[in-house]
Design a protein around this motif. Structure first.
Motif, PDB file in Angstrom:
ATOM      1  N   TYR A   1       9.745 -34.544 -11.204  1.00 15.47           N
ATOM      2  CA  TYR A   1      10.920 -33.722 -10.928  1.00 15.47           C
ATOM      3  C   TYR A   1      10.592 -32.566  -9.986  1.00 15.47           C
ATOM      4  N   SER A   2       9.398 -31.977 -10.138  1.00 15.80           N
ATOM      5  CA  SER A   2       9.045 -30.873  -9.240  1.00 15.80           C
ATOM      6  C   SER A   2       8.920 -31.363  -7.804  1.00 15.80           C
ATOM      7  N   LEU A   3       8.441 -32.595  -7.622  1.00 12.43           N
ATOM      8  CA  LEU A   3       8.354 -33.170  -6.276  1.00 12.43           C
ATOM      9  C   LEU A   3       9.740 -33.473  -5.716  1.00 12.43           C
ATOM     10  N   ILE A   4      10.628 -33.956  -6.576  1.00 11.19           N
ATOM     11  CA  ILE A   4      12.003 -34.246  -6.144  1.00 11.19           C
ATOM     12  C   ILE A   4      12.668 -32.979  -5.633  1.00 11.19           C
TER      13      ILE A   4
ATOM     14  N   ALA B   1       8.957 -40.151  -5.118  1.00 13.28           N
ATOM     15  CA  ALA B   1       8.041 -39.171  -5.714  1.00 13.28           C
ATOM     16  C   ALA B   1       6.930 -39.888  -6.480  1.00 13.28           C
ATOM     17  N   ARG B   2       7.271 -40.942  -7.217  1.00 15.14           N
ATOM     18  CA  ARG B   2       6.258 -41.701  -7.945  1.00 15.14           C
ATOM     19  C   ARG B   2       5.287 -42.376  -6.990  1.00 15.14           C
ATOM     20  N   ARG B   3       5.816 -42.916  -5.894  1.00 12.01           N
ATOM     21  CA  ARG B   3       4.959 -43.561  -4.895  1.00 12.01           C
ATOM     22  C   ARG B   3       4.017 -42.535  -4.259  1.00 12.01           C
TER      23      ARG B   3
ATOM     24  N   GLU C   1      -0.144 -42.270  -4.286  1.00  7.38           N
ATOM     25  CA  GLU C   1      -0.918 -42.068  -3.063  1.00  7.38           C
ATOM     26  C   GLU C   1      -1.903 -40.909  -3.235  1.00  7.38           C
ATOM     27  N   LEU C   2      -1.452 -39.810  -3.843  1.00  7.48           N
ATOM     28  CA  LEU C   2      -2.335 -38.663  -4.070  1.00  7.48           C
ATOM     29  C   LEU C   2      -3.483 -39.019  -5.009  1.00  7.48           C
ATOM     30  N   VAL C   3      -3.194 -39.799  -6.048  1.00 12.55           N
ATOM     31  CA  VAL C   3      -4.235 -40.199  -6.993  1.00 12.55           C
ATOM     32  C   VAL C   3      -5.241 -41.117  -6.301  1.00 12.55           C
ATOM     33  N   SER C   4      -4.747 -42.039  -5.459  1.00 16.64           N
ATOM     34  CA  SER C   4      -5.664 -42.953  -4.764  1.00 16.64           C
ATOM     35  C   SER C   4      -6.556 -42.205  -3.774  1.00 16.64           C
TER      36      SER C   4
END
Length: 148
Positions: A66-69, A79-81, A85-88
């Motif tokens: 939600y904070s990213l949204i 946002a989930r995608r 990407e950040l985790v990868s």
């Protein structure tokens, strides 16, 4: 008190039917104000992705969908995608992993980069007025000692 006048059968019937009609009126739905439709982005363009990857690990301590949204005006799936990407890339770590919802935070790698940038900017930054005054007093004291 005057005596009551009896109504005729027709008058009684008319009164009963009119009362029944008023009780059984159809309920009308109340008109609610419509919520404003949010026009968020659905796909990452290169500029948005670059901004996303740079800003999120540096500026946000707690990262949620939600904070990213709200911050980037993107949809939830985007946002989930982006979080994946950040985790990868190793810029975010999962704090409370769950199937439905996950809370992320800055990774150690991102924190180190942040500290390194702060150290380099502090070293190259111009001294503030207070710092220059202190240096001025020290320099004046050193000059006096050198004169003696």
């Amino acid at each position: 008190m005057p005596p009551k006048v009896q109504k005729s059968k027709a008058a009684k019937l008319l009164a009963a039917t009119s009362a029944a009609k008023s009780k059984n009126k159809k309920k009308k739905w109340s008109k609610l104000s419509m919520r404003e439709k949010k026009n968020h982005r659905v796909v990452f363009n290169q500029a948005l992705l670059d901004k996303f990857v740079q800003d999120v690990p540096r500026k946000m301590k707690v990262i949620t969908i939600y904070s990213l949204i709200e911050a980037f005006k993107i949809t939830g799936s985007l946002a989930r995608r982006g979080l994946r990407e950040l985790v990868s890339r190793g810029l975010a770590d999962a704090v409370a992993p769950s199937g439905a919802y996950c809370v992320y935070t800055q990774s150690a790698k991102a924190l180190e980069e942040k500290k390194n940038k702060a150290a380099t900017t502090a070293a190259t930054a111009k001294p503030t007025k207070q710092q220059s005054k202190k240096k001025g007093k020290k320099a004046a004291a050193e000059e006096e000692e050198a004169d003696e």
